[in-house]
Design a protein around this motif. Structure first.
Motif, PDB file in Angstrom:
ATOM      1  N   PHE A   1       0.861  -1.191   0.000  1.00 43.06           N
ATOM      2  CA  PHE A   1       0.000   0.000   0.000  1.00 43.06           C
ATOM      3  C   PHE A   1       0.899   1.243   0.000  1.00 43.06           C
ATOM      4  O   PHE A   1       1.640   1.488   0.956  1.00 43.06           O
ATOM      5  CB  PHE A   1      -0.905   0.025   1.243  1.00 43.06           C
ATOM      6  N   SER A   2       0.824   2.009  -1.051  1.00 44.82           N
ATOM      7  CA  SER A   2       1.606   3.249  -1.122  1.00 44.82           C
ATOM      8  C   SER A   2       0.739   4.472  -0.848  1.00 44.82           C
ATOM      9  O   SER A   2       1.226   5.485  -0.334  1.00 44.82           O
ATOM     10  CB  SER A   2       2.273   3.391  -2.487  1.00 44.82           C
ATOM     11  N   ASN A   3      -0.555   4.368  -1.174  1.00 45.50           N
ATOM     12  CA  ASN A   3      -1.469   5.494  -0.974  1.00 45.50           C
ATOM     13  C   ASN A   3      -2.084   5.385   0.418  1.00 45.50           C
ATOM     14  O   ASN A   3      -3.114   4.730   0.617  1.00 45.50           O
ATOM     15  CB  ASN A   3      -2.557   5.496  -2.060  1.00 45.50           C
ATOM     16  N   ILE A   4      -1.402   5.995   1.378  1.00 42.98           N
ATOM     17  CA  ILE A   4      -1.813   5.920   2.782  1.00 42.98           C
ATOM     18  C   ILE A   4      -1.938   7.331   3.340  1.00 42.98           C
ATOM     19  O   ILE A   4      -1.063   8.171   3.126  1.00 42.98           O
ATOM     20  CB  ILE A   4      -0.778   5.131   3.619  1.00 42.98           C
ATOM     21  N   THR A   5      -3.009   7.568   4.063  1.00 45.80           N
ATOM     22  CA  THR A   5      -3.150   8.802   4.828  1.00 45.80           C
ATOM     23  C   THR A   5      -3.340   8.436   6.292  1.00 45.80           C
ATOM     24  O   THR A   5      -3.882   7.376   6.609  1.00 45.80           O
ATOM     25  CB  THR A   5      -4.327   9.654   4.330  1.00 45.80           C
ATOM     26  N   VAL A   6      -2.837   9.286   7.178  1.00 49.42           N
ATOM     27  CA  VAL A   6      -3.017   9.053   8.606  1.00 49.42           C
ATOM     28  C   VAL A   6      -3.644  10.290   9.244  1.00 49.42           C
ATOM     29  O   VAL A   6      -3.457  11.410   8.765  1.00 49.42           O
ATOM     30  CB  VAL A   6      -1.681   8.708   9.310  1.00 49.42           C
ATOM     31  N   ASP A   7      -4.400  10.063  10.312  1.00 48.08           N
ATOM     32  CA  ASP A   7      -5.040  11.142  11.065  1.00 48.08           C
ATOM     33  C   ASP A   7      -4.269  11.441  12.343  1.00 48.08           C
ATOM     34  O   ASP A   7      -3.823  10.515  13.033  1.00 48.08           O
ATOM     35  CB  ASP A   7      -6.469  10.759  11.468  1.00 48.08           C
ATOM     36  N   LEU A   8      -4.163  12.732  12.658  1.00 49.40           N
ATOM     37  CA  LEU A   8      -3.616  13.176  13.943  1.00 49.40           C
ATOM     38  C   LEU A   8      -4.582  14.162  14.577  1.00 49.40           C
ATOM     39  O   LEU A   8      -5.346  14.845  13.874  1.00 49.40           O
ATOM     40  CB  LEU A   8      -2.259  13.864  13.750  1.00 49.40           C
ATOM     41  N   ILE A   9      -4.535  14.252  15.902  1.00 49.58           N
ATOM     42  CA  ILE A   9      -5.334  15.232  16.642  1.00 49.58           C
ATOM     43  C   ILE A   9      -4.392  16.108  17.450  1.00 49.58           C
ATOM     44  O   ILE A   9      -3.488  15.611  18.125  1.00 49.58           O
ATOM     45  CB  ILE A   9      -6.354  14.538  17.561  1.00 49.58           C
ATOM     46  N   TYR A  10      -4.590  17.429  17.349  1.00 50.87           N
ATOM     47  CA  TYR A  10      -3.774  18.364  18.123  1.00 50.87           C
ATOM     48  C   TYR A  10      -4.672  19.175  19.055  1.00 50.87           C
ATOM     49  O   TYR A  10      -5.905  19.082  19.006  1.00 50.87           O
ATOM     50  CB  TYR A  10      -2.961  19.285  17.194  1.00 50.87           C
ATOM     51  N   GLY A  11      -4.033  19.948  19.920  1.00 49.81           N
ATOM     52  CA  GLY A  11      -4.795  20.734  20.888  1.00 49.81           C
ATOM     53  C   GLY A  11      -5.205  19.939  22.108  1.00 49.81           C
ATOM     54  O   GLY A  11      -6.058  20.386  22.892  1.00 49.81           O
ATOM     55  N   ILE A  12      -4.614  18.771  22.308  1.00 51.42           N
ATOM     56  CA  ILE A  12      -4.889  17.972  23.505  1.00 51.42           C
ATOM     57  C   ILE A  12      -4.169  18.634  24.683  1.00 51.42           C
ATOM     58  O   ILE A  12      -2.993  19.004  24.561  1.00 51.42           O
ATOM     59  CB  ILE A  12      -4.392  16.528  23.306  1.00 51.42           C
ATOM     60  N   PRO A  13      -4.845  18.829  25.794  1.00 47.62           N
ATOM     61  CA  PRO A  13      -4.211  19.532  26.928  1.00 47.62           C
ATOM     62  C   PRO A  13      -2.878  18.897  27.326  1.00 47.62           C
ATOM     63  O   PRO A  13      -2.766  17.677  27.454  1.00 47.62           O
ATOM     64  CB  PRO A  13      -5.246  19.397  28.046  1.00 47.62           C
ATOM     65  N   ALA A  14      -1.880  19.746  27.491  1.00 44.18           N
ATOM     66  CA  ALA A  14      -0.543  19.299  27.900  1.00 44.18           C
ATOM     67  C   ALA A  14       0.191  20.485  28.518  1.00 44.18           C
ATOM     68  O   ALA A  14      -0.207  21.640  28.330  1.00 44.18           O
ATOM     69  CB  ALA A  14       0.227  18.750  26.703  1.00 44.18           C
ATOM     70  N   ALA A  15       1.268  20.203  29.222  1.00 39.71           N
ATOM     71  CA  ALA A  15       2.023  21.263  29.895  1.00 39.71           C
ATOM     72  C   ALA A  15       2.715  22.188  28.912  1.00 39.71           C
ATOM     73  O   ALA A  15       2.914  23.375  29.189  1.00 39.71           O
ATOM     74  CB  ALA A  15       3.063  20.641  30.834  1.00 39.71           C
ATOM     75  N   ASN A  16       3.091  21.637  27.753  1.00 42.05           N
ATOM     76  CA  ASN A  16       3.754  22.432  26.720  1.00 42.05           C
ATOM     77  C   ASN A  16       3.503  21.767  25.371  1.00 42.05           C
ATOM     78  O   ASN A  16       2.662  20.864  25.262  1.00 42.05           O
ATOM     79  CB  ASN A  16       5.245  22.574  27.019  1.00 42.05           C
ATOM     80  N   HIS A  17       4.267  22.173  24.359  1.00 43.83           N
ATOM     81  CA  HIS A  17       4.029  21.671  22.998  1.00 43.83           C
ATOM     82  C   HIS A  17       4.970  20.546  22.596  1.00 43.83           C
ATOM     83  O   HIS A  17       5.007  20.165  21.417  1.00 43.83           O
ATOM     84  CB  HIS A  17       4.156  22.832  22.004  1.00 43.83           C
ATOM     85  N   SER A  18       5.723  19.999  23.543  1.00 43.40           N
ATOM     86  CA  SER A  18       6.743  19.012  23.193  1.00 43.40           C
ATOM     87  C   SER A  18       6.136  17.707  22.658  1.00 43.40           C
ATOM     88  O   SER A  18       6.700  17.083  21.756  1.00 43.40           O
ATOM     89  CB  SER A  18       7.639  18.723  24.393  1.00 43.40           C
ATOM     90  N   ILE A  19       4.997  17.283  23.199  1.00 42.86           N
ATOM     91  CA  ILE A  19       4.360  16.042  22.734  1.00 42.86           C
ATOM     92  C   ILE A  19       3.905  16.204  21.291  1.00 42.86           C
ATOM     93  O   ILE A  19       4.114  15.317  20.451  1.00 42.86           O
ATOM     94  CB  ILE A  19       3.172  15.661  23.645  1.00 42.86           C
ATOM     95  N   TRP A  20       3.309  17.357  20.995  1.00 45.46           N
ATOM     96  CA  TRP A  20       2.846  17.617  19.620  1.00 45.46           C
ATOM     97  C   TRP A  20       4.046  17.709  18.668  1.00 45.46           C
ATOM     98  O   TRP A  20       3.990  17.184  17.549  1.00 45.46           O
ATOM     99  CB  TRP A  20       2.008  18.883  19.578  1.00 45.46           C
ATOM    100  N   ALA A  21       5.112  18.317  19.098  1.00 43.59           N
ATOM    101  CA  ALA A  21       6.316  18.417  18.269  1.00 43.59           C
ATOM    102  C   ALA A  21       6.848  17.022  17.930  1.00 43.59           C
ATOM    103  O   ALA A  21       7.245  16.755  16.785  1.00 43.59           O
ATOM    104  CB  ALA A  21       7.385  19.241  18.974  1.00 43.59           C
ATOM    105  N   LYS A  22       6.827  16.117  18.906  1.00 48.17           N
ATOM    106  CA  LYS A  22       7.291  14.744  18.664  1.00 48.17           C
ATOM    107  C   LYS A  22       6.333  14.006  17.727  1.00 48.17           C
ATOM    108  O   LYS A  22       6.771  13.212  16.878  1.00 48.17           O
ATOM    109  CB  LYS A  22       7.422  13.992  19.992  1.00 48.17           C
ATOM    110  N   ASP A  23       5.034  14.249  17.882  1.00 47.20           N
ATOM    111  CA  ASP A  23       4.063  13.639  16.969  1.00 47.20           C
ATOM    112  C   ASP A  23       4.336  14.064  15.532  1.00 47.20           C
ATOM    113  O   ASP A  23       4.267  13.250  14.598  1.00 47.20           O
ATOM    114  CB  ASP A  23       2.638  14.034  17.366  1.00 47.20           C
TER     115      ASP A  23
END
Length: 376
Positions: free
Chosen positions: A150-172
């Motif tokens: 499978f080469s045609n793949i899309t993935v979903d992400l969700i942002y804005g989840i409460p966290a102390a800072n933006h480091s988790i989103w940056a890693k995602d």
């Protein structure tokens, strides 16, 4: 160019943010598949053309369908429609369903595009959202799909989840680029009233992120995806060149489509219709060869607003000439001062009479669209 959306209303468990129609009981899954096939037959003349360029199985969780159930749906489609040789056929899947055996099963089917609901690579966030899978399963599912061809793949992400800072989103963001998938959809966590998160927010046991926190993560998303060669062709969708979702692009361009299954929506240009969001009622109606849908005839103002709402979210923008020539409304005459203001503030651009939003404007896309709506 026409397309079909099929809603598969079954999930293993309820995600805490989701207000789509679904059931966690699989007891009537086979019956619903049978009814969807009956609806295919009854609705075969809904679109002006029976040649399908796109098919999208969403939900719910379509990856819960067995090979037999999936085959029955495609067999019925082939009997009543012509599926183009190069049709884009997407199936939404959860990582925990995508075992090697399941992916091989899908590889033998007409499905040629996978939409995998990863949502996050951070296990505590996945648990907060009540996702079934783990971060490791997210990574493994994409790798297995790629390894199987499978080469045609899309993935979903969700942002804005409460966290102390933006480091988790940056890693995602770093992780999703490392997967080397050609398409990414990213959505802000939205608190819907009739969900677990909605109830917890009302009780004060869950505190959503501040708007500024969410806006910062949106800006991080834009920068990161652009840096790595992804074009934001719609507010929530990013693709490498040539890998845009053809099915969803048609939605945003106002192309008619047929929706099948409980809660599915259809649009033929002049009207919208909504199937009943109840599996039992859906089955009862189809057993009598009736379409359990509410039909809404669209006025010219409705059609113009629909076009405005969908196109303004895209890189292609809103063609003001089309609004004038097709629907009879001169947006510059109706909202000239407002248009001048958002252009001067750097929130929009107007070139060749096509209105597009800048990155700054995308943060306020919903409000700008509402402000430009045409009153009856």
């Amino acid at each position: 160019m026409t397309g079909i959306y099929i809603h598969v209303p079954f999930c293993k468990q309820a995600c805490h943010y989701c207000d789509f129609h679904f059931s966690t009981s699989m007891r009537r899954k086979h019956e619903v598949v049978q009814a969807i096939c009956q609806e295919i037959i009854l609705q075969q003349n809904y679109l002006s053309s029976r040649e399908l360029q796109t098919i999208y199985l969403g939900g719910g969780t379509p990856s819960l369908l067995t090979a037999t159930e999936l085959d029955k749906i495609f067999t019925t489609l082939h009997q009543h429609f012509t599926i183009a040789a190069d049709a884009e056929i997407t199936l939404e899947a959860n990582p925990d369903d995508l075992t090697a055996a399941k992916i091989n099963e899908l590889k033998q089917s007409p499905v040629n595009r996978l939409s995998i609901g990863l949502q996050s690579f951070h296990d505590p966030h996945l648990r907060l959202m009540n996702r079934v899978h783990s971060a490791n399963e997210s990574l493994a599912s994409v790798q297995l799909a790629q390894d199987s061809g499978f080469s045609n793949i899309t993935v979903d992400l969700i942002y804005g989840i409460p966290a102390a800072n933006h480091s988790i989103w940056a890693k995602d963001l770093e992780q999703v680029v490392a997967l080397q998938v050609p398409h990414v959809s990213a959505y802000a966590l939205t608190i819907e009233p009739k969900t677990a998160l909605g109830n917890w927010t009302k009780k004060g046991t869950f505190i959503p992120s501040e708007d500024e926190f969410v806006a910062t993560q949106f800006e991080m998303l834009l920068t990161h995806m652009q840096t790595h060669g992804y074009e934001q062709y719609e507010i929530s969708n990013f693709a490498q060149p040539g890998w845009e979702s053809r099915h969803n692009s048609n939605y945003w361009k106002g192309v008619p489509y047929l929706g099948l299954g409980p809660s599915a929506h259809s649009f033929n240009g002049s009207s919208r219709q909504y199937n009943v969001a109840n599996n039992s009622q859906y089955l009862a109606a189809l057993s009598q060869n009736k379409i359990p849908a509410t039909v809404e005839t669209l006025s010219l103002a409705d059609q113009a607003n629909e076009y405005l709402m969908t196109t303004l979210r895209t890189i292609w923008g809103c063609d003001l000439n089309k609004i004038k020539n097709t629907f009879g409304f001169d947006l510059q005459q109706l909202h000239g001062n407002y248009l001048s203001r958002i252009i001067q503030k750097g929130m929009a651009q107007l070139e060749n009479n096509t209105l597009t939003l800048t990155n700054q404007g995308k943060l306020l896309a919903d409000q700008i669209t509402l402000d430009l709506f045409i009153a009856e």
